[in-house]
Design a protein around this motif. Structure first.
Motif, PDB file in Angstrom:
ATOM      1  N   GLU A  71      73.079  74.821 100.719  1.00 52.90           N
ATOM      2  CA  GLU A  71      72.577  76.171 100.959  1.00 52.90           C
ATOM      3  C   GLU A  71      71.209  76.284 100.283  1.00 52.90           C
ATOM      4  O   GLU A  71      70.956  75.654  99.284  1.00 52.90           O
ATOM      5  CB  GLU A  71      73.567  77.173 100.349  1.00 52.90           C
ATOM      6  CG  GLU A  71      73.082  78.595 100.334  1.00 52.90           C
ATOM      7  CD  GLU A  71      73.965  79.523 101.160  1.00 52.90           C
ATOM      8  OE1 GLU A  71      74.974  79.057 101.700  1.00 52.90           O
ATOM      9  OE2 GLU A  71      73.595  80.695 101.251  1.00 52.90           O
ATOM     10  N   ASN A  72      70.350  77.104 100.852  1.00 52.68           N
ATOM     11  CA  ASN A  72      69.005  77.266 100.295  1.00 52.68           C
ATOM     12  C   ASN A  72      68.730  78.759 100.124  1.00 52.68           C
ATOM     13  O   ASN A  72      67.913  79.342 100.827  1.00 52.68           O
ATOM     14  CB  ASN A  72      67.994  76.616 101.264  1.00 52.68           C
ATOM     15  CG  ASN A  72      66.597  76.576 100.703  1.00 52.68           C
ATOM     16  OD1 ASN A  72      66.379  76.872  99.523  1.00 52.68           O
ATOM     17  ND2 ASN A  72      65.645  76.233 101.543  1.00 52.68           N
ATOM     18  N   PRO A  73      69.451  79.391  99.178  1.00 55.30           N
ATOM     19  CA  PRO A  73      69.411  80.859  99.106  1.00 55.30           C
ATOM     20  C   PRO A  73      68.029  81.428  98.769  1.00 55.30           C
ATOM     21  O   PRO A  73      67.778  82.588  99.091  1.00 55.30           O
ATOM     22  CB  PRO A  73      70.433  81.198  98.020  1.00 55.30           C
ATOM     23  CG  PRO A  73      70.640  79.949  97.252  1.00 55.30           C
ATOM     24  CD  PRO A  73      70.389  78.831  98.183  1.00 55.30           C
ATOM     25  N   VAL A  74      67.168  80.646  98.136  1.00 54.08           N
ATOM     26  CA  VAL A  74      65.832  81.160  97.851  1.00 54.08           C
ATOM     27  C   VAL A  74      65.119  81.552  99.147  1.00 54.08           C
ATOM     28  O   VAL A  74      64.345  82.506  99.194  1.00 54.08           O
ATOM     29  CB  VAL A  74      65.009  80.115  97.048  1.00 54.08           C
ATOM     30  CG1 VAL A  74      63.524  80.386  97.122  1.00 54.08           C
ATOM     31  CG2 VAL A  74      65.468  80.096  95.602  1.00 54.08           C
TER      32      VAL A  74
ATOM     33  N   ASP B 150      65.584  89.941 100.670  1.00 52.78           N
ATOM     34  CA  ASP B 150      64.774  90.392  99.533  1.00 52.78           C
ATOM     35  C   ASP B 150      64.752  89.280  98.488  1.00 52.78           C
ATOM     36  O   ASP B 150      65.183  89.457  97.353  1.00 52.78           O
ATOM     37  CB  ASP B 150      65.366  91.691  98.962  1.00 52.78           C
ATOM     38  CG  ASP B 150      64.460  92.296  97.905  1.00 52.78           C
ATOM     39  OD1 ASP B 150      63.328  91.815  97.740  1.00 52.78           O
ATOM     40  OD2 ASP B 150      64.887  93.249  97.226  1.00 52.78           O
ATOM     41  N   ASN B 151      64.261  88.111  98.859  1.00 53.59           N
ATOM     42  CA  ASN B 151      64.459  86.924  98.024  1.00 53.59           C
ATOM     43  C   ASN B 151      63.727  86.968  96.683  1.00 53.59           C
ATOM     44  O   ASN B 151      64.065  86.234  95.769  1.00 53.59           O
ATOM     45  CB  ASN B 151      64.141  85.650  98.811  1.00 53.59           C
ATOM     46  CG  ASN B 151      62.665  85.451  99.045  1.00 53.59           C
ATOM     47  OD1 ASN B 151      61.857  86.326  98.743  1.00 53.59           O
ATOM     48  ND2 ASN B 151      62.299  84.307  99.588  1.00 53.59           N
ATOM     49  N   ASN B 152      62.754  87.858  96.531  1.00 50.16           N
ATOM     50  CA  ASN B 152      62.094  87.964  95.218  1.00 50.16           C
ATOM     51  C   ASN B 152      63.107  88.367  94.154  1.00 50.16           C
ATOM     52  O   ASN B 152      63.095  87.858  93.030  1.00 50.16           O
ATOM     53  CB  ASN B 152      60.968  89.001  95.276  1.00 50.16           C
ATOM     54  CG  ASN B 152      59.789  88.455  96.079  1.00 50.16           C
ATOM     55  OD1 ASN B 152      59.424  87.290  95.942  1.00 50.16           O
ATOM     56  ND2 ASN B 152      59.241  89.280  96.950  1.00 50.16           N
ATOM     57  N   HIS B 153      63.994  89.278  94.539  1.00 43.52           N
ATOM     58  CA  HIS B 153      65.061  89.736  93.663  1.00 43.52           C
ATOM     59  C   HIS B 153      65.940  88.549  93.254  1.00 43.52           C
ATOM     60  O   HIS B 153      66.290  88.376  92.086  1.00 43.52           O
ATOM     61  CB  HIS B 153      65.869  90.785  94.437  1.00 43.52           C
ATOM     62  CG  HIS B 153      67.028  91.340  93.693  1.00 43.52           C
ATOM     63  ND1 HIS B 153      66.887  92.221  92.659  1.00 43.52           N
ATOM     64  CD2 HIS B 153      68.372  91.154  93.849  1.00 43.52           C
ATOM     65  CE1 HIS B 153      68.090  92.557  92.201  1.00 43.52           C
ATOM     66  NE2 HIS B 153      69.000  91.917  92.906  1.00 43.52           N
ATOM     67  N   PHE B 154      66.235  87.691  94.231  1.00 46.67           N
ATOM     68  CA  PHE B 154      67.105  86.539  93.982  1.00 46.67           C
ATOM     69  C   PHE B 154      66.404  85.506  93.086  1.00 46.67           C
ATOM     70  O   PHE B 154      66.999  84.957  92.170  1.00 46.67           O
ATOM     71  CB  PHE B 154      67.512  85.912  95.322  1.00 46.67           C
ATOM     72  CG  PHE B 154      68.552  84.859  95.183  1.00 46.67           C
ATOM     73  CD1 PHE B 154      69.883  85.209  95.037  1.00 46.67           C
ATOM     74  CD2 PHE B 154      68.213  83.512  95.177  1.00 46.67           C
ATOM     75  CE1 PHE B 154      70.855  84.244  94.901  1.00 46.67           C
ATOM     76  CE2 PHE B 154      69.182  82.536  95.034  1.00 46.67           C
ATOM     77  CZ  PHE B 154      70.501  82.907  94.901  1.00 46.67           C
ATOM     78  N   ILE B 155      65.114  85.274  93.359  1.00 49.66           N
ATOM     79  CA  ILE B 155      64.373  84.285  92.563  1.00 49.66           C
ATOM     80  C   ILE B 155      64.314  84.728  91.092  1.00 49.66           C
ATOM     81  O   ILE B 155      64.515  83.920  90.181  1.00 49.66           O
ATOM     82  CB  ILE B 155      62.957  84.073  93.145  1.00 49.66           C
ATOM     83  CG1 ILE B 155      63.065  83.399  94.520  1.00 49.66           C
ATOM     84  CG2 ILE B 155      62.096  83.224  92.209  1.00 49.66           C
ATOM     85  CD1 ILE B 155      61.768  83.373  95.304  1.00 49.66           C
ATOM     86  N   HIS B 156      64.097  86.008  90.851  1.00 44.96           N
ATOM     87  CA  HIS B 156      64.098  86.509  89.474  1.00 44.96           C
ATOM     88  C   HIS B 156      65.433  86.237  88.798  1.00 44.96           C
ATOM     89  O   HIS B 156      65.486  85.847  87.637  1.00 44.96           O
ATOM     90  CB  HIS B 156      63.797  88.008  89.457  1.00 44.96           C
ATOM     91  CG  HIS B 156      62.371  88.307  89.790  1.00 44.96           C
ATOM     92  ND1 HIS B 156      61.983  89.455  90.445  1.00 44.96           N
ATOM     93  CD2 HIS B 156      61.234  87.593  89.581  1.00 44.96           C
ATOM     94  CE1 HIS B 156      60.675  89.419  90.628  1.00 44.96           C
ATOM     95  NE2 HIS B 156      60.203  88.292  90.127  1.00 44.96           N
TER      96      HIS B 156
ATOM     97  N   LYS C 164      54.264  79.917  94.940  1.00 43.36           N
ATOM     98  CA  LYS C 164      55.527  80.592  94.677  1.00 43.36           C
ATOM     99  C   LYS C 164      56.713  79.658  94.917  1.00 43.36           C
ATOM    100  O   LYS C 164      57.647  79.617  94.130  1.00 43.36           O
ATOM    101  CB  LYS C 164      55.636  81.818  95.584  1.00 43.36           C
ATOM    102  CG  LYS C 164      56.966  82.527  95.479  1.00 43.36           C
ATOM    103  CD  LYS C 164      57.001  83.776  96.342  1.00 43.36           C
ATOM    104  CE  LYS C 164      58.421  84.309  96.413  1.00 43.36           C
ATOM    105  NZ  LYS C 164      58.516  85.492  97.261  1.00 43.36           N
ATOM    106  N   TYR C 165      56.662  78.906  96.029  1.00 44.04           N
ATOM    107  CA  TYR C 165      57.778  78.023  96.358  1.00 44.04           C
ATOM    108  C   TYR C 165      57.598  76.624  95.787  1.00 44.04           C
ATOM    109  O   TYR C 165      58.349  75.718  96.118  1.00 44.04           O
ATOM    110  CB  TYR C 165      57.990  77.973  97.878  1.00 44.04           C
ATOM    111  CG  TYR C 165      58.456  79.289  98.429  1.00 44.04           C
ATOM    112  CD1 TYR C 165      59.736  79.756  98.137  1.00 44.04           C
ATOM    113  CD2 TYR C 165      57.622  80.076  99.204  1.00 44.04           C
ATOM    114  CE1 TYR C 165      60.177  80.977  98.617  1.00 44.04           C
ATOM    115  CE2 TYR C 165      58.055  81.306  99.689  1.00 44.04           C
ATOM    116  CZ  TYR C 165      59.331  81.753  99.400  1.00 44.04           C
ATOM    117  OH  TYR C 165      59.756  82.961  99.876  1.00 44.04           O
TER     118      TYR C 165
END
Lengths: 205, 591
Positions: free
Chosen positions: B254-257, B262-268, B572-573
């Motif tokens: 899985e690549n949830p990033v 709203d992946n910024n929330h997830f990356i944090h 970012k990535y």
């Protein structure tokens, strides 16, 4: 004998792009430009891939200044090694079936002038976004250019190098694509003539 | 909840053989399931009729006898409208409902307001088309419904699925060849992963973890204590990390990033973790943030079985050895468990694991030995014993697997801005839907998301394939010609898409594929990932995020601005990290 060509049935095409990917692979394997020679086109009236019709009096053949495009084996063929990339054929083609597409010379690739990051796909021609200048061109898109790139005319060659025939026809999951042979056209015309004659004759009082 | 199971009720070849009407809703079948679309085309050439409900002009919509072009998010309005017509015109199968379903009165009252005029008012679908579609579907000898993420990825996705099931039940389109409710699964083995208990609330075979009886069965088989509480669902993980409830995360396959809304929330959230382990075949955007990366084997490098969307279990055999130190997922899990001192992980091969499953959940897989699977081209569960031929069609004779043995018809209500409290109170446990984020003056367009035919999900694999990249080299946003004219943008221009969560630069594709005031793009490309824009509101029951609707602003930007945004995303990535690892590996360095 009339030229052969590949044509799609829009009632069967599901727009899955399998033909385009197969086309790229097939040509890459034999060292030709790795670029799809047919383009799936979506319209309100229907979806189908558009490719060369192998015209009898082909305008691309007529405009080519170096005789890179010739009619042979009942088809219109481009010699990618002779093509000088003048793009006149692409302008002349009534179907948009010719795309000038090129590769960067290996030296420029290795230096990485154009690809700053891995897996940024090599942009489609003309894609100036990753180009050095970073500027859009004012020119007609067909005439746009990138430094260090040699573009040649790329069009459907009916996979003439493969005895099994056009790869797109074989890969289509719904059998929407078919190769029409010159003989088919003659036979069909003959059939239609018979039909027309029967209909007219039977309606005569 | 409605029928008793979460899988296609029928099999794919039935569509081309038996279905008289195919109703596709919320599925771009031609691009995303071409092999299933092939059966639909074959059915059409046999004379079957096709109804498609989709805001986008998908290729199936183009081929439909009736195309219901509803606005994004209005599935329930449409389905209730269809049922309204079917009930008013008495096209339902009263006998089937009487014998095999509960809740018809509630449903009748729930769809009462959804008159063709009201539906036309809300969605713009002509009354004539709605009535024709209802008559066509209800009048068919065998009608099948195919649906996909265009039905589920809403905050009221469960409600839409219940509506789909309602429609099939009241017309008796279940339990016979060519009928059914068919959720098309997007991945080769996502059905298998769910079947095996790869969900937070069930054991293998969809046996609930909260049920003491089921827990006892697995505790006995595994000789251990099992927790009675369901785990977290993916969209809940980020919040749990922020609250300090989750300190370590193990991500595989899985690549949830890239894929979480709203992946910024997830990356944090990932950055707050004490330990992030990623097990994958490539150094994905998520793996680049990990403390530990475990190299996994790819599909051609392992043994086992896949279960496809029609519940068919098929053997997969190793064609090549995994490269370098890469190992199959099961091997890594077992090795890790043994290192942690756990017992019962001494498997030698996948057959031992499979045979254990057959013993513990015989009602579904008992009869599927490797020897049988080797001989036939897969078997559909349930297949309880070795004499059993498998079950291509579920619920034959209206025998549903709910506790009562009857199908539950659920009242489902929807209005884009919400349903009145008084209305909701009229029903017992109705499912109620509204759109989380509607367009307004600033964010004037509706953004909807999905996939394209040539790329797969976050592009981890497909963007490494030259042919596929040549077909789809870059991100594109579909914009209707009318809107493009108003915004003064042309095909090939770059625009900046901005929502309340973030912004991306995308190339414009001016096309009739999208209706006016609606734009569509995908999550395949890190340089323009639409999941930086999507909303993270989720369905309260399934916790599936609302990927399909967000309010978005569109501005034309210059090439230089687009390039600057792409470079920002590259940082970012951490795209350079993958480049470095690839270069090192090419020098012969091993992970």
């Amino acid at each position: 004998m009339a030229n052969r060509f590949v044509i799609a049935d829009p009632n069967k095409c599901i727009g899955c792009y399998t033909c385009m990917a197969t086309c790229v692979m097939q040509h890459q394997q034999v060292g030709l430009q790795a670029y799809p020679r047919l383009q799936v086109t979506h319209t309100l009236a229907g979806t189908m891939p558009i490719q060369c019709r192998h015209c009898e009096d082909a305008s691309c053949v007529a405009v080519c200044p170096v005789k890179a495009i010739t009619v042979k084996n009942q088809s219109v063929q481009v010699n990618e090694t002779v093509c000088i990339g003048c793009k006149m054929c692409a302008l002349a083609c009534p179907f948009g079936a010719i795309t000038p597409y090129g590769t960067l010379p290996p030296s420029l690739r290795e230096v990485g002038t154009f690809e700053q990051y891995a897996y940024v796909p090599e942009p489609r021609w003309p894609a100036p976004l990753y180009g050095q200048s970073g500027q859009t061109t004012e020119l007609h898109p067909l005439l746009a250019w990138r430094i260090g790139q040699k573009a040649v005319a790329v069009k459907c060659d009916l996979c003439q190098f493969d005895e099994a025939g056009p790869a797109c026809v074989r890969s289509c999951p719904t059998k929407a694509l078919r190769l029409v042979e010159g003989e088919d056209i003659e036979r069909l015309s003959k059939l239609k003539r018979s039909g027309a004659a029967i209909e007219t004759a039977s309606n005569v009082e | 909840m409605t029928l008793g199971g979460g899988a296609m009720t029928n099999t794919i070849p039935e569509i081309s053989q038996y279905s008289d009407v195919v109703f596709i809703i919320g599925s771009n079948t031609g691009e995303c399931h071409p092999l299933i679309a092939k059966h639909v085309i074959q059915a059409q050439s046999r004379g079957a009729k096709l109804i498609v409900a989709d805001p986008r002009m998908t290729d199936m919509a183009n081929k439909a006898d009736i195309w219901l072009r509803l606005p994004v998010g209005h599935n329930i309005t449409l389905l209730n409208g269809l049922m309204h017509v079917i009930i008013k015109e008495k096209l339902y199968k009263a006998e089937f409902i009487q014998e095999h379903a509960d809740g018809f009165d509630d449903l009748t009252r729930a769809v009462e307001d959804y008159t063709p005029a009201y539906v036309e008012d809300l969605t713009g679908i002509s009354q004539q088309d709605l009535i024709a579609a209802a008559r066509l579907y209800a009048g068919a000898g065998a009608a099948v419904i195919l649906y996909c993420m265009g039905v589920t990825q809403f905050t009221y996705g469960t409600g839409t699925v219940a509506s789909v099931s309602n429609l099939a039940v009241i017309t008796g389109n279940l339990g016979r060849p060519g009928t059914g409710v068919c959720p098309l699964r997007g991945q080769n083995n996502v059905q298998g992963a769910c079947d095996m208990g790869g969900l937070p609330n069930v054991f293998p075979g969809y046996l609930s973890v909260t049920d003491e009886k089921h827990r006892a069965r697995f505790e006995k088989a595994w000789n251990t204590q099992l927790p009675p509480k369901p785990g977290l669902r993916i969209p809940e993980v980020a919040d749990a990390v922020h609250q300090g409830k989750v300190k370590a995360l193990y991500v595989f396959g899985e690549n949830p990033v890239m894929s979480d809304p709203d992946n910024n929330h997830f990356i944090h959230a990932l950055q707050e973790l004490e330990l992030l382990v990623v097990q994958d075949i490539f150094l994905t955007e998520t793996a680049r943030l990990a403390h530990v990366v475990l190299p996994a084997a790819g599909w051609a490098e392992k043994e086992g079985s896949f279960s496809n969307t029609e519940r068919r279990v098929q053997r997969v055999r190793k064609a090549i050895e995994p490269p370098g130190n890469a190992k199959t997922d099961w091997w890594i899990f077992c090795a890790l468990a043994q290192k942690m001192g756990a017992k019962g992980f001494e498997y030698q091969n996948t057959q031992e694991i499979w045979d254990e499953l057959r013993q513990v959940v015989p009602e579904k897989w008992g009869g599927m030995t490797y020897a049988r699977l080797d001989q036939v081209r897969g078997l559909n569960w349930p297949c309880p014993n070795e004499e059993h031929a498998g079950t291509p069609i579920l619920y034959v004779g209206g025998k549903f697997t709910t506790p009562t043995g009857k199908a539950n018809l659920k009242a489902v209500l929807f209005h884009p801005t919400g349903v009145a409290e008084d209305k909701i109170k009229e029903f017992k446990n109705p499912i109620v839907g509204k759109i989380a984020e509607l367009p307004d003056r600033e964010y004037a367009f509706t953004l909807t998301t999905g996939r394209r035919g040539y790329h797969y999900h976050t592009g981890t694999m497909t963007r490494k394939s030259l042919p596929l990249n040549q077909v789809g080299p870059e991100q594109m946003v579909e914009v209707n010609p009318q809107d493009a004219a108003v915004l003064e943008i042309e095909d090939g221009d770059y625009v900046k898409l901005t929502t309340r969560r973030g912004n991306i630069a995308v190339k414009v594709w001016v096309t009739d594929r999208v209706p006016e005031k609606t734009v569509f793009t995908t999550f395949h490309f890190w340089e323009a990932n639409v999941n930086e824009l999507t909303v993270k509101d989720t369905d309260p029951l399934s916790v599936i995020p609302e990927y399909k609707v967000a309010a978005v602003k569109i501005e034309k930007i210059s090439l230089a601005e687009a390039k600057a945004l792409y470079l920002e995303k590259a940082q970012k990535y951490r795209v350079e990290l993958e480049q470095e690892v690839v270069a090192e590996m090419q020098k012969g360095w091993r992970v």
